[in-house]
Design a protein around this motif. Structure first.
Motif, PDB file in Angstrom:
ATOM      1  N   UNK A 623     -31.892 -15.754   7.231  1.00  0.00           N
ATOM      2  CA  UNK A 623     -32.136 -16.876   6.849  1.00  0.00           C
ATOM      3  C   UNK A 623     -32.546 -17.683   7.986  1.00  0.00           C
ATOM      4  N   UNK A 624     -32.213 -17.464   9.300  1.00  0.00           N
ATOM      5  CA  UNK A 624     -32.630 -18.212  10.237  1.00  0.00           C
ATOM      6  C   UNK A 624     -34.174 -18.158  10.337  1.00  0.00           C
ATOM      7  N   UNK A 625     -34.630 -16.929  10.353  1.00  0.00           N
ATOM      8  CA  UNK A 625     -36.243 -16.720  10.469  1.00  0.00           C
ATOM      9  C   UNK A 625     -36.820 -17.528   9.344  1.00  0.00           C
ATOM     10  N   UNK A 626     -36.115 -17.271   7.967  1.00  0.00           N
ATOM     11  CA  UNK A 626     -36.653 -18.096   6.871  1.00  0.00           C
ATOM     12  C   UNK A 626     -36.966 -19.593   7.488  1.00  0.00           C
ATOM     13  N   UNK A 627     -35.822 -20.135   7.677  1.00  0.00           N
ATOM     14  CA  UNK A 627     -35.879 -21.492   8.045  1.00  0.00           C
ATOM     15  C   UNK A 627     -36.895 -22.081   9.067  1.00  0.00           C
ATOM     16  N   UNK A 628     -36.724 -21.066   9.983  1.00  0.00           N
ATOM     17  CA  UNK A 628     -37.537 -21.339  11.222  1.00  0.00           C
ATOM     18  C   UNK A 628     -39.237 -21.413  10.744  1.00  0.00           C
ATOM     19  N   UNK A 629     -39.621 -20.620  10.030  1.00  0.00           N
ATOM     20  CA  UNK A 629     -40.908 -20.639   9.573  1.00  0.00           C
ATOM     21  C   UNK A 629     -41.114 -21.752   8.514  1.00  0.00           C
ATOM     22  N   UNK A 631     -39.493 -24.791   8.982  1.00  0.00           N
ATOM     23  CA  UNK A 631     -39.904 -25.854   9.635  1.00  0.00           C
ATOM     24  C   UNK A 631     -41.348 -25.925  10.435  1.00  0.00           C
ATOM     25  N   UNK A 632     -41.758 -24.462  10.760  1.00  0.00           N
ATOM     26  CA  UNK A 632     -43.394 -24.681  11.087  1.00  0.00           C
ATOM     27  C   UNK A 632     -44.190 -25.260  10.299  1.00  0.00           C
ATOM     28  N   UNK A 633     -43.906 -25.168   8.944  1.00  0.00           N
ATOM     29  CA  UNK A 633     -44.813 -25.991   8.128  1.00  0.00           C
ATOM     30  C   UNK A 633     -44.437 -27.336   7.785  1.00  0.00           C
ATOM     31  N   UNK A 634     -43.457 -27.776   8.510  1.00  0.00           N
ATOM     32  CA  UNK A 634     -42.984 -28.953   8.266  1.00  0.00           C
ATOM     33  C   UNK A 634     -42.023 -29.251   7.153  1.00  0.00           C
ATOM     34  N   UNK A 635     -41.359 -28.393   6.693  1.00  0.00           N
ATOM     35  CA  UNK A 635     -40.443 -28.287   5.713  1.00  0.00           C
ATOM     36  C   UNK A 635     -38.932 -28.471   6.597  1.00  0.00           C
ATOM     37  N   UNK A 636     -38.337 -29.765   6.649  1.00  0.00           N
ATOM     38  CA  UNK A 636     -36.996 -29.699   7.380  1.00  0.00           C
ATOM     39  C   UNK A 636     -36.085 -29.383   6.599  1.00  0.00           C
ATOM     40  N   UNK A 637     -34.880 -29.161   7.017  1.00  0.00           N
ATOM     41  CA  UNK A 637     -33.563 -28.669   6.350  1.00  0.00           C
ATOM     42  C   UNK A 637     -33.157 -29.651   5.438  1.00  0.00           C
TER      43      UNK A 637
END
Length: 640
Positions: A623-629, A631-637
């Motif tokens: 999940x951490x890797x998913x969230x990191x990618x 965020x890299x496309x400008x989708x914040x939590x």
């Protein structure tokens, strides 16, 4: 292969492109053409299916953020000339594709050609079909363009004749029945259908309407035109080298024989049939009793009991009631997808209430003149009550979010430019059906459901899924017939006799599908009405999960699938929905980690279209890797 011609085409687009960059240039040309023709297709659909006035249309289409994309080559051509240009281009690129060895590039080219064909056919012919239907009922193009879609004299005459015939043969009082029908329908046959399906009508009047609609349904004029147009379109497809088998290959489906086998197996699969019978017993007990007694049930009785059991209104709802339903559904669905709330004139939801607006919801995602995404959802609030409207809104919202995530991926450089156009339609449908399944709710039913299925949330959803099978088989089967007569050397237009022969060939197939596994009888079995001239994949795109095998495997029963899910270490071949449910529970959409995974999978589909393998990411992904990618496309939590 005419490589020299392809090279000259690329030079027109890109004068400075060196010869060794032909491959890259071809993909960019295809992308340019797709962007233009997709905008034609979707903008026509939005304008006419929502019945916009000229002012409303200008306000929408001329907004700086919504001005349609203009191709470098097609901008000053007429619609027919653009179509000719694209098919000439395809006639050169198709043999070039066939000459290539298997590679990642060849697969990208295949997906690009497939998307270009889809956009071209719909962009060219959807508006023509609207114009022909209007001509048949005496409506001018000027009125249609101005949003004036009033009942015409021919339409009124058709209803009057149907009434007269029925009353003469049944002995009904024509004046009394005519007044009642006129009050309900406003002289519009579509509203009569809407009333029949969405209202709790007294049995005698319901039967009156049914008999009148049967008379109206005998008119096959436009159906004949549609089949003949389909042949003219398919002739152009054959000229570029496309037949049914190639069409399936380009859309990442197996052979025709395998598709047909899989679709028919879906209808008779024992655990699916058993589940639907249990849903029928739970949702429609009177129909179930009849089914147990006679071995079949009529679709008319399903409509009637569903309306009664769910306490549908006695009359068509007021605009205020419809708007209240829209507000309630949007609050629930959009709360799970904060991305849709990004303030932008490029994200719109339409809920047309005009009586002539569309009866089939859709989502549009095109490029504007600056290359940015314009996402529009068109809903059908008139013809759906909350129990149907809610999952359909979720389905179309998932399409919009999918395109938004893909665009963000392109902008961030994580996906290649144009990746969103190369995602197969069937993959888009995979995800929209996945999300839709989370919003089939029985919370607000006036009765307590006792049975909750594994594959279908309720009887209505299962019946809708089954209905895609005959649609898909008619699209492909009639085009198989077109392939046969083409291969035999036939090149002129279809005669009426040939269309009658097509009807005689395929009507029994429709009836056979209705009787397979779960026997539901209809008043008529008209295969011509199932055919879409410009959309060869209609029906099939909704059945990918039942037709395409995962790389390792064979079809499993639901019990076997459940056992596989139980062993996440082996990551067996299971569906995305089963994997989500196992890891996050039945209502997985409410779990934030599940939504993070879902959004990441939408992004991943821009790199990998094998959704039949995506269960492994759901069960074992980080999940951490998913969230990191993300965020890299400008989708914040906070946007998940």
């Amino acid at each position: 292969m005419r490589r020299d011609v392809l090279q000259s085409i690329t030079k027109v687009y890109f004068p400075s492109v060196p010869r060794n960059n032909l491959k890259k240039a071809l993909l960019e040309i295809i992308q340019d053409l797709i962007n233009d023709l997709e905008a034609d297709w979707d903008y026509n659909a939005i304008r006419y299916e929502t019945v916009m006035t000229k002012k409303e249309w200008n306000d929408y289409s001329q907004h700086p953020e919504r001005k349609k994309y203009k191709s470098k080559r097609l901008a000053n051509m007429s619609l027919s000339d653009r179509y000719k240009y694209v098919f000439e281009f395809l006639s050169y690129i198709f043999p070039y594709y066939n000459s290539l060895r298997k590679s990642e590039y060849k697969n990208k080219l295949k997906l690009g050609i497939s998307a270009l064909i889809t956009c071209t056919l719909n962009g060219r012919y959807e508006i023509e079909n609207i114009r022909m239907a209007d001509t048949y009922v005496g409506r001018s193009a000027e009125d249609r363009d101005a949003g004036i879609v009033n009942p015409t004299a021919p339409t009124k005459y058709r209803i009057e004749y149907a009434l007269s015939e029925y009353c003469k043969l049944s002995g009904k009082n024509i004046k009394r029945l005519s007044d009642r029908i006129s009050k309900v329908s406003q002289d519009r046959p579509d509203i009569l259908v809407e009333y029949y399906v969405t209202c709790d009508i007294d049995p005698e009047f319901r039967e009156d309407i049914r008999q009148i609609m049967k008379v109206l349904g005998r008119d096959l004029t436009l159906s004949f035109y549609n089949i003949k147009l389909g042949w003219e379109i398919w002739k152009d497809m054959r000229k570029i080298g496309m037949d049914v088998e190639k069409f399936l290959e380009f859309n990442e489906f197996p052979s025709y024989s395998k598709v047909k086998e899989k679709l028919l197996n879906f209808l008779v699969r024992g655990d699916y049939v058993e589940e639907l019978e249990k849903h029928m017993k739970d949702d429609l007990p009177e129909c179930y009793k009849d089914y147990q007694k006679s071995g079949y049930v009529f679709i008319k009785d399903i409509f009637a009991e569903e309306a009664k059991r769910k306490k549908y209104p006695k009359k068509l709802r007021s605009i205020e009631e419809v708007k209240a339903m829209i507000k309630e559904a949007e609050k629930e669905v959009l709360s799970y997808f904060p991305l849709t709330k990004r303030k932008s004139p490029r994200n719109t939801i339409f809920n047309p209430l005009h009586p002539a607006s569309t009866m089939r919801a859709f989502q549009s995602s095109t490029r504007n003149s600056k290359g940015k995404r314009v996402n529009s959802i068109v809903m059908t609030p008139r013809t759906e009550l909350l129990d149907e409207y809610l999952p359909i809104l979720a389905h179309e919202t998932a399409h919009a979010v999918h395109k938004m995530v893909l665009e963000l991926g392109e902008e961030a450089g994580i996906l290649e430019k144009g990746a969103s156009e190369l995602v197969p339609t069937a993959v888009l449908e995979d995800f929209s059906q996945l999300v839709e399944g989370q919003f089939h709710s029985d919370k607000k039913l006036p009765y307590k459901k006792k049975f909750h299925g594994k594959e279908f949330p309720n009887f209505h959803s299962g019946l809708t899924q089954r209905s895609q099978v005959p649609y898909a088989l008619v699209q492909l089967g009639i085009r198989k017939y077109f392939d046969k007569i083409w291969d035999e050397g036939y090149r002129t237009f279809l005669t009426d006799q040939m269309v009658w022969e097509i009807k005689e060939m395929f009507d029994p197939l429709i009836k056979e599908c209705a009787e397979m596994g779960l026997h539901i009888r209809r008043d008529v079995y008209d295969s011509l009405g199932y055919f879409s001239a410009e959309n060869p994949g209609d029906g099939l795109v909704y059945m990918k999960k039942y037709v395409v095998d995962s790389p390792k495997s064979v079809a499993k029963t639901m019990d076997e699938e459940e056992q596989s899910v139980g062993n996440a270490d082996t990551v067996s071949d299971i569906s995305m929905s089963s994997a989500f449910e196992k890891k996050y529970g039945k209502n997985w959409i409410s779990n934030k980690e599940a939504r993070i995974t879902l959004l990441w999978l939408l992004l991943e589909s821009g790199r990998n279209s094998a959704t039949e393998t995506f269960h492994k990411y759901i069960l074992t992904g980080n999940i951490g890797n998913f969230l990191g990618e993300l965020k890299a496309i400008r989708v914040e939590e906070f946007q998940i």
